[in-house]
Write a protein that holds these residues in place. Structure first.
Motif, PDB file in Angstrom:
ATOM      1  N   TYR A  91      -4.560 -10.580  -2.052  1.00 17.47           N
ATOM      2  CA  TYR A  91      -3.292 -10.167  -2.666  1.00 17.47           C
ATOM      3  C   TYR A  91      -2.663 -11.368  -3.352  1.00 17.47           C
ATOM      4  CZ  TYR A  91       1.774  -9.134  -2.571  1.00 17.47           C
ATOM      5  OH  TYR A  91       3.100  -8.982  -2.895  1.00 17.47           O
ATOM      6  N   PHE A 108     -14.835  -9.688  -5.977  1.00 18.17           N
ATOM      7  CA  PHE A 108     -13.586  -8.965  -5.685  1.00 18.17           C
ATOM      8  C   PHE A 108     -13.151  -8.259  -6.976  1.00 18.17           C
ATOM      9  CE2 PHE A 108     -13.779 -11.881  -2.230  1.00 18.17           C
ATOM     10  CZ  PHE A 108     -12.995 -11.362  -1.205  1.00 18.17           C
ATOM     11  N   THR A 116       0.833  -1.210   0.000  1.00 17.31           N
ATOM     12  CA  THR A 116       0.000   0.000   0.000  1.00 17.31           C
ATOM     13  C   THR A 116       0.867   1.260   0.000  1.00 17.31           C
ATOM     14  OG1 THR A 116      -0.112   0.025   2.415  1.00 17.31           O
ATOM     15  CG2 THR A 116      -1.889  -1.120   1.256  1.00 17.31           C
ATOM     16  N   SER A 144     -13.339  -3.444   4.281  1.00 18.18           N
ATOM     17  CA  SER A 144     -13.232  -4.084   2.964  1.00 18.18           C
ATOM     18  C   SER A 144     -12.397  -5.349   3.087  1.00 18.18           C
ATOM     19  CB  SER A 144     -12.596  -3.125   1.940  1.00 18.18           C
ATOM     20  OG  SER A 144     -11.279  -2.799   2.303  1.00 18.18           O
ATOM     21  N   VAL A 148      -9.277  -3.376   6.937  1.00 20.38           N
ATOM     22  CA  VAL A 148      -9.090  -4.290   5.806  1.00 20.38           C
ATOM     23  C   VAL A 148      -8.801  -5.684   6.345  1.00 20.38           C
ATOM     24  CG1 VAL A 148      -7.545  -4.910   3.899  1.00 20.38           C
ATOM     25  CG2 VAL A 148      -8.086  -2.499   4.330  1.00 20.38           C
ATOM     26  N   CYS A 153      -7.081  -8.802   4.804  1.00 16.67           N
ATOM     27  CA  CYS A 153      -6.307  -9.089   3.589  1.00 16.67           C
ATOM     28  C   CYS A 153      -5.860 -10.546   3.524  1.00 16.67           C
ATOM     29  CB  CYS A 153      -5.088  -8.164   3.529  1.00 16.67           C
ATOM     30  SG  CYS A 153      -4.067  -8.410   2.077  1.00 16.67           S
ATOM     31  N   VAL A 207      -3.870  -6.780  -6.370  1.00  8.26           N
ATOM     32  CA  VAL A 207      -4.750  -6.791  -5.201  1.00  8.26           C
ATOM     33  C   VAL A 207      -6.180  -6.650  -5.702  1.00  8.26           C
ATOM     34  CG1 VAL A 207      -5.412  -5.624  -3.058  1.00  8.26           C
ATOM     35  CG2 VAL A 207      -2.992  -5.752  -3.701  1.00  8.26           C
ATOM     36  N   ARG A 208      -7.050  -7.553  -5.263  1.00 12.47           N
ATOM     37  CA  ARG A 208      -8.472  -7.465  -5.597  1.00 12.47           C
ATOM     38  C   ARG A 208      -9.236  -7.111  -4.329  1.00 12.47           C
ATOM     39  NH1 ARG A 208     -10.530 -12.277  -7.047  1.00 12.47           N
ATOM     40  NH2 ARG A 208      -8.766 -13.379  -6.129  1.00 12.47           N
ATOM     41  N   ILE A 209     -10.191  -6.197  -4.458  1.00 12.00           N
ATOM     42  CA  ILE A 209     -10.888  -5.656  -3.283  1.00 12.00           C
ATOM     43  C   ILE A 209     -12.390  -5.897  -3.354  1.00 12.00           C
ATOM     44  CG2 ILE A 209     -11.424  -3.524  -2.021  1.00 12.00           C
ATOM     45  CD1 ILE A 209      -8.712  -2.467  -2.692  1.00 12.00           C
ATOM     46  N   TRP A 214      -9.662  -7.907   1.018  1.00 10.89           N
ATOM     47  CA  TRP A 214      -8.708  -7.917  -0.086  1.00 10.89           C
ATOM     48  C   TRP A 214      -8.146  -9.325  -0.288  1.00 10.89           C
ATOM     49  CZ3 TRP A 214      -4.696  -3.362   0.811  1.00 10.89           C
ATOM     50  CH2 TRP A 214      -5.389  -2.161   1.007  1.00 10.89           C
TER      51      TRP A 214
END
Ligand SMILES: [Zn+2]
Length: 217
Positions: free
Chosen positions: A190, A207, A56, A186, A100, A102, A197-199, A188
């Protein structure tokens, strides 16, 4: 052997002090001079290939981070431990505005869910992974007939992130802040190999990859 590992870490610290720190001295001094005000909490996996600050591009003071095997968030009251305390603290004290969860590709914890024999000799890990069992059940229910193992693993990884978002909402501090409109969350995923990265945001059904204009070679 183990002495060599510590020596390598020492060499890294020396490199940080002599090559990295001087270029960011003001940032570090500024960060040390006032209370931290991170805007986001990231719950990531303990996997050694995951680096929330790096992916990030965040600096000191910007992210509150907690990492554990499988990026799990036990539901409120389920386990009174580190993760619950971090969440309560991050929302109540520095007042993060976003949380997040992740997950990532090739996650050993997801492998452990799919192949319980892999963690049979690790009773603590086995017990910890119970916080993700519902994700396995949903992923299997959604799986296509004759789905490839890699596809099922991707599905479990996504469902695990979604399940942990549900668990997150059961924490009073999170539910309260969300109700006041002061906190969003959210999920994520990775991808270690590609850096993608899909969110999954509130209201999404899938995603969505974070778009990049061009990937520099
Ligand atoms: Zn992992």
């Amino acid at each position: 052997m183990s002495a060599a590992v510590l020596e390598k870490l020492r060499a890294g610290i020396r490199r940080f002090r002599t090559e990295v720190y001087p270029g960011h001295e003001e940032t570090y001094i500024e960060a040390a001079s006032k209370p931290q005000r991170p805007s986001a909490l990231i719950v990531a996996c303990a996997d050694s290939r995951i680096d929330p600050e790096l992916i990030t591009q965040s600096g000191p003071g910007e992210l509150f981070v907690t990492r554990n095997i499988g990026n799990l968030v036990p539901a409120s009251g389920e386990m009174l431990g580190g993760v619950s305390a971090v969440i309560e603290y991050a929302v109540s004290a520095p007042g993060v505005q976003h949380i997040v969860v992740c997950g990532h590709s090739d996650c050993g914890a997801m492998k452990g869910l799919l192949e319980p024999e892999a963690v049979a000799q690790m009773p603590t890990v086995e017990n910890w992974l119970k916080n993700a069992h519902t994700a396995l059940s949903v992923a299997k229910a959604l799986a296509q007939k004759d789905e490839r193992p890699s596809e099922l693993k991707r599905r479990v990884t996504e469902q695990n992130v979604l399940l942990q978002l549900q668990h997150l909402r059961t924490h009073p501090s999170v539910a309260g802040a969300m109700a006041k409109g002061e906190l969003t969350i959210s999920g994520w995923v990775y991808d270690i190999g590609s850096g993608e990265v899909r969110i999954f945001e509130e209201g999404d059904s899938v995603f969505v990859p974070v778009e990049v204009e061009e990937v520099k070679a």
